[in-house]
Design an enzyme around this catalytic site. Sequence first.
Site, mmCIF file in Angstrom:
data_model
loop_
_atom_site.group_PDB
_atom_site.id
_atom_site.type_symbol
_atom_site.label_atom_id
_atom_site.label_comp_id
_atom_site.label_asym_id
_atom_site.label_seq_id
_atom_site.Cartn_x
_atom_site.Cartn_y
_atom_site.Cartn_z
ATOM 1 C CB THR A 37 -0.940 -0.017 1.216
ATOM 2 O OG1 THR A 37 -1.691 -1.236 1.165
ATOM 3 C CG2 THR A 37 -1.901 1.153 1.195
ATOM 4 C CG ASP A 73 -3.933 -1.411 -1.686
ATOM 5 O OD1 ASP A 73 -3.190 -2.412 -1.786
ATOM 6 O OD2 ASP A 73 -4.016 -0.733 -0.643
ATOM 7 C CD GLU A 74 -6.049 -5.230 0.494
ATOM 8 O OE1 GLU A 74 -5.899 -6.451 0.281
ATOM 9 O OE2 GLU A 74 -5.783 -4.686 1.588
ATOM 10 C CD GLN A 121 -2.636 -9.957 3.142
ATOM 11 O OE1 GLN A 121 -3.356 -9.263 3.843
ATOM 12 N NE2 GLN A 121 -1.477 -9.526 2.683
ATOM 13 N NE ARG A 134 -3.899 -7.902 8.546
ATOM 14 C CZ ARG A 134 -3.257 -7.409 7.493
ATOM 15 N NH1 ARG A 134 -3.263 -6.137 7.241
ATOM 16 N NH2 ARG A 134 -2.569 -8.203 6.685
HETATM 17 P P1 ATP Z 1 -1.068 -5.675 3.729
HETATM 18 O O1 ATP Z 1 -0.666 -6.879 2.937
HETATM 19 O O2 ATP Z 1 -1.510 -6.034 5.095
HETATM 20 O O3 ATP Z 1 -2.015 -4.801 2.990
HETATM 21 P P2 ATP Z 1 1.053 -3.955 2.849
HETATM 22 O O4 ATP Z 1 1.951 -4.811 2.073
HETATM 23 O O5 ATP Z 1 0.121 -3.081 2.111
HETATM 24 O O6 ATP Z 1 0.273 -4.824 3.938
HETATM 25 P P3 ATP Z 1 1.803 -1.541 4.206
HETATM 26 O O7 ATP Z 1 0.557 -1.395 4.973
HETATM 27 O O8 ATP Z 1 2.039 -0.675 3.042
HETATM 28 O O9 ATP Z 1 1.968 -3.081 3.795
HETATM 29 O O10 ATP Z 1 3.046 -1.422 5.173
HETATM 30 C C1 ATP Z 1 3.098 -2.116 6.415
HETATM 31 C C2 ATP Z 1 3.809 -1.261 7.440
HETATM 32 O O11 ATP Z 1 5.171 -1.143 7.117
HETATM 33 C C3 ATP Z 1 3.278 0.156 7.491
HETATM 34 O O12 ATP Z 1 3.280 0.597 8.816
HETATM 35 C C4 ATP Z 1 4.273 0.930 6.645
HETATM 36 O O13 ATP Z 1 4.320 2.290 7.022
HETATM 37 C C5 ATP Z 1 5.572 0.212 6.960
HETATM 38 N N1 ATP Z 1 6.556 0.265 5.849
HETATM 39 C C6 ATP Z 1 6.367 -0.124 4.591
HETATM 40 N N2 ATP Z 1 7.476 0.028 3.849
HETATM 41 C C7 ATP Z 1 8.412 0.541 4.674
HETATM 42 C C8 ATP Z 1 9.803 0.936 4.514
HETATM 43 N N3 ATP Z 1 10.436 0.818 3.352
HETATM 44 N N4 ATP Z 1 10.419 1.411 5.601
HETATM 45 C C9 ATP Z 1 9.793 1.524 6.795
HETATM 46 N N5 ATP Z 1 8.514 1.179 7.009
HETATM 47 C C10 ATP Z 1 7.817 0.686 5.961
HETATM 48 MG MG MG Z 2 -1.980 -3.028 2.041
#
Ligand code: ATP
Ligand code: MG
Length: 694
Positions: free
Chosen positions: A30, A210-211, A241, A621
């Site tokens: 995301t 997204d998703e 997921q 989560r």
């Molecule tokens: P999900 O599969 O649950 O949707 P996601 O892959 O979309 O997760 P994000 O929600 O974008 O993951 O990121 C997860 C967490 O990690 C968030 O708190 C985000 O701010 C942090 N994060 C993501 N990338 C980085 C990075 N490069 N450095 C530091 N923190 C990061």
């Molecule tokens: Mg996400």
Amino acid sequence: MSGLNLAQQEAVNYMQGPCLVLAGAGSGKTRVITHKIGRLIQTGVAAKRILAITFTNKAAAEMRERAKSLIGREAKEVVICTFHALGVRLLRQDGEALGLKAQFSILDSDDVTSILKDAGGTTDAATARQWQWAISLWKNMGLNAAQAEAQAKDDHERVTARIMARYEERLTAYQSVDFDDLISLPLKLLRDHEAVRRKWQELLGHVLVDEYQDTNATQYELLKLLVGDKGRFTAVGDDDQSIYGWRGATLDNLRRLPQDWPNLKVVKLEQNYRSTSAILRAANNVIQPNPKLFPKTLFSELGEGEPVRVVDCDNEEHEADRVVARIQSIRANGMGKEWKDFAVLYRANHQARIFEQALRKAQVPYKVSGGQSFFDRAEIRDLCAWLRLWVNNDDDPAFLRSITTPKRGIGHTTLQNLGTFAGKYKLSLFAALFSSSLGSVLPAKAVGSLHEFGRYVNDLEFRARRTEGAEDARAFLTEWLKDIGYEKHLYDSEESEKLAASRWTNVMEFCDWMAQRCGGQIDDTAGVSITSDKKNLLEVAQTIALLSTISEREKDQNVVTLSTLHASKGLEWPHVMLVGCVEGMLPFKLDDDDGKKGQANESILQRLQEERRLMYVGITRAQRSLAVSWTKRRKKGREMVAAQPSRFIAEMALDKATVKEDPREKLKALRAEFAKKSADAAAASAAAAAAGTP
Ligand code: ATP
Ligand code: MG
């Protein structure tokens, strides 16, 4: 580019063609989308040519916030919305090509049920809902009534397909669409009308989704037509997921991407930034038995962290007590300070109640996310029916609800005759009411009251269109409610005065909410509207139907979250408690109601795999601590039956030595809470003394 790892940067910087980011939970997918919006703007793509599609309205609002803090005001112009909101936009602008007028109505699920009752000639809501479900799945597969009938496997399906045909006729007559139409009609629009298709393809510079794993077949087709041959899009997703298969989402969309787009750039992310190693290991272990569509690895650098706990409970009340104790003990030992750091996740909505009671008793603030929506309340739906009728006079379901709420002495027989008359001449109820030959089927008195109602609606519509700004809109709404005697209607029809009063408060809140939007103070109407211009009441009313699906009006309050696993997707909390992990709940009952022989095993297996993904979503989560609880006995209907721990607990393969939570935890928590309270009290009185107050 700060705050992104190399793989994320690669995905963000690749703009010339189709791009897929495929990665496990918490790996920053995301985040890639939000940063890519910023990067696109930086390279000169106009903000309004960027479209980002999220899974819920709430996620859209959140993404807009993040984008705003990243790129400033320009973020306002970016179109961030769900597929459904996008559909509304397409149809309002160009639906005319399909014979849809711009003011078409959007029916909610209850409207659909009652139209189906009528179309199928039944009074049984359960039957109607079964048709609704089947029709919705067909629509999501892109089938119309004729195609559904052609592929029907048995008589039952054939009958349903014929009812679908009658249902579709009615929708056309009412100038109304249902939720599935918000995807399938835009698809038809773009497919059959080249000029419209070209216009949108030229307009959109880049589309981000997204998703992606939870999109359905029609959504993918729509995406393809929106981006055209250039394929300037970015999809991010995680096959592990995918949890909406039961609603028609299909992993085929992921499978087909590399085939449909030979120049697809695939980026994999491997670092999880969300969870500790202990949590991540449990997640990886759980998902392991599922077949791998795309093999993935995921690691965390956040350290081992607290072991994942399994909490054994006697029954649900006991489980709720232990959840409260755990929250208190984590707060007392300083691991989590804010209430909003905690989430309690469960499989089904009805499980929330016992936890609510326990939290209330312990005076812990909480919210139930994804519960009954404000817009699902009867009083709000009453008002929305009136608004819908102003916007679209042909909306028959809205007509029927308005003319009978509050009662205005127009009886059932009158309405029935009006309905028959309208059907015969293929008119909407509203149009039929003004027909000069109506007098041949209805007594003069009845015609008189109908005319009075019709004129009143016309008058309201006229005035609503001319409201200017918030105050004007508020005054108009107040006067209208007084006119129709809505407050009195509430007090007359509710059993208790208290209930009536609370409903009236909701009505007032709704009026405020409408007025604010008319004033342009709020510009995030679920991603539908992006300008903050003043609007007249009718323009605001047009966007409401879509909002009726949002349960998320809540602000970022400092409270414990209670949520279903499905609604927790994409979110994160420092401390997560996964409750009710017993066989039959999670995985949800797999064996009954699946009588179809031959298919049974295959479909049970698929459902088990989807339940496992749900467990994976739940585990991932959690950022810092995770507890999984189960009860030795559980309610089944009215009875208490013995329960088995979910097979997923064993699949997490936790370390036996550390797994059990100490049953004395509660006592320790109480002591700690008590100590904290006395310390707080001492500090408070010291502060008061210092400030010179008694
Ligand atoms: P999900 O599969 O649950 O949707 P996601 O892959 O979309 O997760 P994000 O929600 O974008 O993951 O990121 C997860 C967490 O990690 C968030 O708190 C985000 O701010 C942090 N994060 C993501 N990338 C980085 C990075 N490069 N450095 C530091 N923190 C990061
Ligand atoms: Mg996400």
